[in-house]
Design a protein around this motif. Structure first.
Motif, mmCIF file in Angstrom:
data_model
loop_
_atom_site.group_PDB
_atom_site.id
_atom_site.type_symbol
_atom_site.label_atom_id
_atom_site.label_comp_id
_atom_site.label_asym_id
_atom_site.label_seq_id
_atom_site.Cartn_x
_atom_site.Cartn_y
_atom_site.Cartn_z
ATOM 1 N N GLN A 90 135.874 57.618 -1.505
ATOM 2 C CA GLN A 90 137.061 57.386 -0.689
ATOM 3 C C GLN A 90 137.963 58.612 -0.715
ATOM 4 O O GLN A 90 138.180 59.232 -1.760
ATOM 5 N N VAL A 91 138.507 58.969 0.441
ATOM 6 C CA VAL A 91 139.468 60.062 0.522
ATOM 7 C C VAL A 91 140.810 59.565 -0.017
ATOM 8 O O VAL A 91 141.321 58.537 0.426
ATOM 9 N N VAL A 92 141.365 60.283 -0.974
ATOM 10 C CA VAL A 92 142.638 59.863 -1.563
ATOM 11 C C VAL A 92 143.811 60.693 -1.070
ATOM 12 O O VAL A 92 144.958 60.242 -1.105
ATOM 13 N N LEU A 93 143.534 61.926 -0.599
ATOM 14 C CA LEU A 93 144.615 62.804 -0.174
ATOM 15 C C LEU A 93 144.136 63.692 0.976
ATOM 16 O O LEU A 93 143.053 64.275 0.899
ATOM 17 N N ALA A 94 144.948 63.756 2.034
ATOM 18 C CA ALA A 94 144.678 64.656 3.161
ATOM 19 C C ALA A 94 145.709 65.774 3.149
ATOM 20 O O ALA A 94 146.906 65.527 2.953
ATOM 21 N N LEU A 95 145.237 67.018 3.355
ATOM 22 C CA LEU A 95 146.105 68.195 3.251
ATOM 23 C C LEU A 95 145.959 69.066 4.484
ATOM 24 O O LEU A 95 144.913 69.072 5.137
ATOM 25 N N GLU A 96 147.008 69.840 4.747
ATOM 26 C CA GLU A 96 146.942 70.844 5.806
ATOM 27 C C GLU A 96 147.838 72.006 5.415
ATOM 28 O O GLU A 96 148.951 71.809 4.916
ATOM 29 N N GLY A 97 147.315 73.237 5.576
ATOM 30 C CA GLY A 97 148.112 74.396 5.216
ATOM 31 C C GLY A 97 147.298 75.670 5.207
ATOM 32 O O GLY A 97 146.151 75.687 5.680
ATOM 33 N N PRO A 98 147.847 76.754 4.662
ATOM 34 C CA PRO A 98 147.139 78.032 4.623
ATOM 35 C C PRO A 98 145.878 77.926 3.760
ATOM 36 O O PRO A 98 145.940 77.485 2.609
ATOM 37 N N ALA A 99 144.752 78.337 4.309
ATOM 38 C CA ALA A 99 143.478 78.208 3.611
ATOM 39 C C ALA A 99 143.492 78.958 2.283
ATOM 40 O O ALA A 99 143.014 78.453 1.257
ATOM 41 N N GLN A 100 144.032 80.162 2.289
ATOM 42 C CA GLN A 100 144.025 80.976 1.074
ATOM 43 C C GLN A 100 144.791 80.280 -0.052
ATOM 44 O O GLN A 100 144.318 80.196 -1.192
ATOM 45 N N ALA A 101 145.961 79.765 0.260
ATOM 46 C CA ALA A 101 146.789 79.116 -0.754
ATOM 47 C C ALA A 101 146.154 77.814 -1.250
ATOM 48 O O ALA A 101 146.187 77.506 -2.451
ATOM 49 N N LEU A 276 142.249 55.986 -25.561
ATOM 50 C CA LEU A 276 142.833 55.996 -24.214
ATOM 51 C C LEU A 276 143.106 57.418 -23.752
ATOM 52 O O LEU A 276 143.001 57.730 -22.564
ATOM 53 N N THR A 277 143.474 58.284 -24.681
ATOM 54 C CA THR A 277 143.850 59.658 -24.339
ATOM 55 C C THR A 277 142.937 60.703 -24.971
ATOM 56 O O THR A 277 142.933 61.857 -24.554
ATOM 57 N N LYS A 278 142.169 60.324 -25.980
ATOM 58 C CA LYS A 278 141.381 61.290 -26.752
ATOM 59 C C LYS A 278 139.947 61.428 -26.255
ATOM 60 O O LYS A 278 139.396 62.529 -26.236
ATOM 61 N N ASP A 279 139.338 60.337 -25.869
ATOM 62 C CA ASP A 279 137.902 60.333 -25.554
ATOM 63 C C ASP A 279 137.623 60.076 -24.079
ATOM 64 O O ASP A 279 136.661 59.400 -23.735
ATOM 65 N N VAL A 280 138.463 60.601 -23.211
ATOM 66 C CA VAL A 280 138.306 60.305 -21.788
ATOM 67 C C VAL A 280 137.282 61.231 -21.134
ATOM 68 O O VAL A 280 137.136 62.389 -21.518
ATOM 69 N N LYS A 281 136.582 60.682 -20.160
ATOM 70 C CA LYS A 281 135.663 61.474 -19.325
ATOM 71 C C LYS A 281 136.339 61.658 -17.973
ATOM 72 O O LYS A 281 136.688 60.690 -17.309
ATOM 73 N N ALA A 282 136.528 62.885 -17.567
ATOM 74 C CA ALA A 282 137.287 63.188 -16.352
ATOM 75 C C ALA A 282 136.734 62.446 -15.141
ATOM 76 O O ALA A 282 135.521 62.371 -14.938
ATOM 77 N N THR A 283 137.629 61.897 -14.333
ATOM 78 C CA THR A 283 137.235 61.287 -13.063
ATOM 79 C C THR A 283 136.735 62.391 -12.125
ATOM 80 O O THR A 283 137.302 63.479 -12.075
ATOM 81 N N ASP A 284 135.685 62.093 -11.398
ATOM 82 C CA ASP A 284 135.060 63.093 -10.527
ATOM 83 C C ASP A 284 135.739 63.099 -9.157
ATOM 84 O O ASP A 284 135.609 62.154 -8.376
ATOM 85 N N TYR A 285 136.487 64.161 -8.884
ATOM 86 C CA TYR A 285 137.101 64.387 -7.583
ATOM 87 C C TYR A 285 136.574 65.708 -7.015
ATOM 88 O O TYR A 285 136.196 66.614 -7.768
ATOM 89 N N SER A 286 136.604 65.828 -5.710
ATOM 90 C CA SER A 286 136.295 67.134 -5.102
ATOM 91 C C SER A 286 137.197 67.336 -3.890
ATOM 92 O O SER A 286 137.711 66.387 -3.299
ATOM 93 N N MET A 287 137.402 68.613 -3.544
ATOM 94 C CA MET A 287 138.175 68.957 -2.365
ATOM 95 C C MET A 287 137.233 69.543 -1.332
ATOM 96 O O MET A 287 136.403 70.392 -1.643
ATOM 97 N N ARG A 288 137.338 69.063 -0.106
ATOM 98 C CA ARG A 288 136.481 69.533 0.982
ATOM 99 C C ARG A 288 137.343 70.110 2.105
ATOM 100 O O ARG A 288 138.313 69.466 2.522
ATOM 101 N N PHE A 289 136.996 71.308 2.559
ATOM 102 C CA PHE A 289 137.775 72.021 3.587
ATOM 103 C C PHE A 289 137.125 71.878 4.945
ATOM 104 O O PHE A 289 135.898 71.760 5.064
ATOM 105 N N GLN A 290 137.962 71.938 5.977
ATOM 106 C CA GLN A 290 137.500 71.935 7.370
ATOM 107 C C GLN A 290 138.111 73.141 8.083
ATOM 108 O O GLN A 290 139.128 73.685 7.664
ATOM 109 N N ASP A 291 137.471 73.578 9.112
ATOM 110 C CA ASP A 291 137.971 74.655 9.985
ATOM 111 C C ASP A 291 138.048 76.002 9.274
ATOM 112 O O ASP A 291 138.849 76.866 9.643
ATOM 113 N N LEU A 292 137.250 76.204 8.226
ATOM 114 C CA LEU A 292 137.233 77.508 7.567
ATOM 115 C C LEU A 292 136.343 78.479 8.343
ATOM 116 O O LEU A 292 135.311 78.097 8.855
#
Length: 292
Positions: A90-101, A276-292
């Motif tokens: 599921q997409v959790v966040l949509a972004l728009e802005g300068p590609a480099q930044a 709760l804070t010591k032995d956590v396995k990071a949630t897998d997120y990724s960022m995908r770009f369009q119009d590059l």
């Protein structure tokens, strides 16, 4: 005078996140992003952050602080709000802005999002396991150095309760403190005299005899350390018999998710879990770009 508890208001979290992000960017970007420099600074793009697994989304103040510092002209929309559960892919966040930044901001933003979502998600699992018992799931000081407040915030987002923030705001008397101070009664009396500003004074006990002594000495919060189930049940019974002088009872040590509900059903008030804070396995997120 009572030591103030950390203010977890949105304004305070935004300030905290900004400071955390400043340190993280100094560590990651340093004097400049050599790879992002390959992209035309005028190039505009859209991007999405998606979750690769179900999770409680947590870390929005840190993601937004990263964008404000690195890509101040970017705009964004959260499609899954802080504290809500997202599905896999599921997409959790949509972004728009300068590609480099946005490319420069990507890793720092995702690092905070994946860590804090993992803490919130793990906390939520434990909270769900004791639902209906009246027992609170509590964190500990077993946190990543420099990120304690961020992780304790994530515990809150997951439905958990914060223990003491650090050594400065509450007293937790453990086995070595008791031995060094001359016993349960002596150390409690000393704590009550020397730390009136503490949010609470809690003492760890390992036996029913120590519990009785602590309660006789006026303990208002007691940590039952590594007790078996029959002993825990008897501890709860003895404490309840004190009526309005009973203490808040907390369990710690050897706690597993599988056995959590059984422990909660003894009638204890709190169960503290370092994992709760010591032995956590990071949630897998990724960022995908369009119009590059």
């Amino acid at each position: 005078m009572t030591t103030p508890f950390f203010d977890f208001s949105p304004a305070s979290m935004a300030t905290l996140a900004a400071a955390d992000v400043t340190r993280a960017l100094a560590e990651d970007v340093g004097p400049g992003d050599l790879t992002a420099a390959l992209i035309d600074p005028a190039r505009h793009t859209r991007a999405r952050i998606l979750a690769r697994e179900a999770a409680v989304v947590c870390g929005a103040p840190w993601v937004e602080a990263t964008l404000r510092q690195v890509a101040p002209t970017a705009t964004w929309t959260w499609l899954v709000k802080e504290g809500e559960t997202c599905a896999a892919d599921q997409v959790v966040l949509a972004l728009e802005g300068p590609a480099q930044a946005l490319l420069t901001a990507e890793r720092t933003a995702l690092n905070f999002l994946q860590l804090l979502s993992a803490v919130a998600s793990r906390t939520a699992l434990h909270v769900q396991a004791v639902a209906g018992t009246g027992t609170h799931i509590v964190d500990t000081r077993k946190t990543l150095p420099g990120l304690r407040l961020a992780q304790k915030y994530a515990v809150r987002i997951g439905g958990g309760t914060n223990h003491r923030i650090g050594l400065y705001d509450a007293v937790l008397i453990k086995e070595n403190h008791i031995a060094a101070a001359g016993g349960v009664t002596a150390v409690l009396q000393r704590a009550q005299a020397l730390a009136p500003q503490a949010r609470f004074i809690e003492i760890e006990v390992e036996t029913l005899a120590q519990l009785d002594e602590a309660l006789d000495a006026g303990a208002r919060m007691v940590l039952l350390d590594n007790m078996d189930l029959p002993t825990l049940q008897e501890a709860v019974r003895r404490n309840a018999a004190r009526g309005d002088k009973k203490a808040v009872l907390e369990i710690s040590g050897g706690v597993t998710l599988q056995g959590l509900r059984t422990l909660a059903e003894t009638g204890v008030d709190r169960i503290s879990i370092g994992g709760l804070t010591k032995d956590v396995k990071a949630t897998d997120y990724s960022m995908r770009f369009q119009d590059l």
